[in-house]
Design an enzyme around this catalytic site. Structure first.
Site, short mmCIF file in Angstrom:
data_model
loop_
_atom_site.label_atom_id
_atom_site.label_comp_id
_atom_site.label_asym_id
_atom_site.label_seq_id
_atom_site.Cartn_x
_atom_site.Cartn_y
_atom_site.Cartn_z
N LYS A 1 0.84 -1.16 -0.15
CA LYS A 1 0.18 -0.03 -0.05
C LYS A 1 0.86 1.11 -0.03
O LYS A 1 0.57 2.20 -0.69
CB LYS A 1 -1.03 -0.04 1.39
CG LYS A 1 -1.88 1.38 1.42
CD LYS A 1 -2.71 1.37 0.22
CE LYS A 1 -3.81 2.76 -0.02
NZ LYS A 1 -4.58 2.81 1.08
N LYS B 1 -0.24 12.11 5.12
CA LYS B 1 0.00 11.07 6.08
C LYS B 1 0.57 9.80 5.74
O LYS B 1 1.72 9.50 6.22
CB LYS B 1 -1.13 10.73 6.93
CG LYS B 1 -1.20 9.58 7.94
CD LYS B 1 -1.60 8.28 7.67
CE LYS B 1 -2.90 8.10 7.12
NZ LYS B 1 -3.39 6.76 6.73
#
Lengths: 287, 287
Positions: free
Chosen positions: A166, A234
């Site tokens: 990811k 983030k």
């Protein structure tokens, strides 16, 4: 009948939980905001008033939360999943968090890290890409559940590997948006027909999903999310930390992380990440 | 019957000229190396011993040459296209060169800049993406010829616009290769199954042609060109010059230009541009 406890019923988790209900699973959901729990109840699920209530009878617990500290608190905290779930219950954490946090959790309980890609529309359509890390037998056990929310579901390795893939996904997505942004501002500055250019660029080796799905909105400076700058910022922090941990040098990853950080620092965290084109325009004195 | 003079019968020009013969055009070709002229003759074309001989009777002249100085010499030099072509002959320059050179040539004769994308296989298959700059009536006049070598043929603007879009294409392609290279080395360092990762990355918003067509060879460190580092290095020089000219700041474009320059400077100019993964591995101490 597999009983699922679902924690985190937001933009992504809400439609995922609803799709699990539709697929015939017994889903009990919890979210801090009660309105989101009510939405699941309307869709045919059960509502719970706490994490403990959602997971107590569950065979499988799914978490879909914003960031690493949220997952640590909800899974490992007192009144959390580990403290309240049945022995042997399987955790499927669909959040995008640090790989080392996923590995730490997998050291405490049966767990898969299963972050997703595909956005709100992918969640609604049950067509997410899901990159799964953990034991092969847990992946097999979870396959029916994952297939109910995902279109491309792939076991990529041991605990943490899903998060690592990811992270690579978020690196490529951010970088590609920036490459398309630089190209579009460059073409605009040269007075080229950007619609025609997008068409011909898509047809060759430069073709990518950002050109297909986002370039037209970027040309229009239309930045309704989609995926917010603050979340991608983030995620690029996770990418950089995980690259440092492995000793891997990522020059473009580092550069696009800086650009996303600037967009966020300038107060644009709530915009879609396609807003990188605004930063390129700003840097080029073309706002 | 449209008569075509074709200058530059290399890896790209050779199969393009052969496809024009197949489509029924009378093609007379010239190349400095006689063997490549002979190949066109074998394919049913005519051979010429000079630029003048190839263009003297042509209605349309096509050039497919390595770099801006080559095109300037062949088109504008004495014994060149302009000095020998019939009045009103149309030049279609398929080379990838500086937009300002294309504009200068268009100021001297009827000309389209029509750089292509799609590589040797696209040239052989007659399925190139072609980005065309120049007058709309010249584009219409050239459409049958372009369709015989291209799959996606788009008029993107005035003279030089084709080169500008090709520059954007080369920026996106180089940047995407580098993003995939950084991701693959990152995944390798973390011990992730890269084949599974490529599959799931391709299914989401990170999906692109480099993952589809090049990532497997990059994992294998197989760098038979394809498209050579030295040519992409040349093209990124064009991108940077054209961005400076327009006052556009391209942080990722500049970074990947430096990386491609390093690969070239280290003697890897003849490798496929997928070799950027070797540079990432080198920078990360993982060779």
């Amino acid at each position: 009948m597999t009983k699922i406890g679902f924690i985190g019923l937001g933009i992504m988790g809400g439609p995922m939980a609803a799709n699990l209900v539709k697929a015939g699973f017994e889903v009990t959901g919890y979210n801090r905001s009660r309105a989101k729990v009510d939405r699941l109840v309307d869709a045919g699920g059960e509502g719970a008033a706490s994490v403990a209530g959602a997971v107590r009878d569950a065979d499988v617990v799914i978490t879909m939360l914003p960031d690493s500290p949220d997952v640590q608190a909800v899974v490992l905290g007192e009144d959390g999943v580990l403290a309240n779930a049945k022995p042997g219950a399987l955790l499927i954490d669909c959040s995008t968090i640090r790989p080392d946090v996923s590995r730490a959790i997998a050291g405490r309980m049966r767990a898969l890290d299963a972050p997703v890609s595909g956005g709100e529309q992918g969640a609604i359509d049950g067509n997410l890409s899901i990159m799964v890390g953990g034991a092969a037998e847990d992946f097999e056990a979870a396959k029916d559940i994952l297939d109910a929310v995902g279109g491309t579901v792939v076991h990529v390795g041991a605990a943490g590997a899903g998060q690592t893939v990811k992270a690579a996904n978020q690196l490529i997505v951010a970088g590609t948006i920036e490459l398309v942004a630089e190209s579009l501002v460059f073409l605009e500055a040269h007075g080229v027909d950007t619609d025609a250019a997008i068409k011909v660029l898509s047809g060759g080796l430069a073709g990518n999903r950002i050109l297909d799905r986002k370039a037209a909105a970027m040309v229009q400076r239309e930045f309704t999310p989609g995926f917010r700058v603050e979340l991608h910022h983030k995620d690029l922090g996770i990418v950089q930390a995980a690259a440092r941990e492995a000793g891997v040098v990522i020059p473009l990853g580092a550069a696009v992380a800086q650009l996303m950080a600037s967009l966020n620092a300038q107060g644009h965290g709530a915009l879609d990440h396609g807003a990188l084109i605004e930063l390129v325009a700003q840097l080029s004195g073309r706002e």
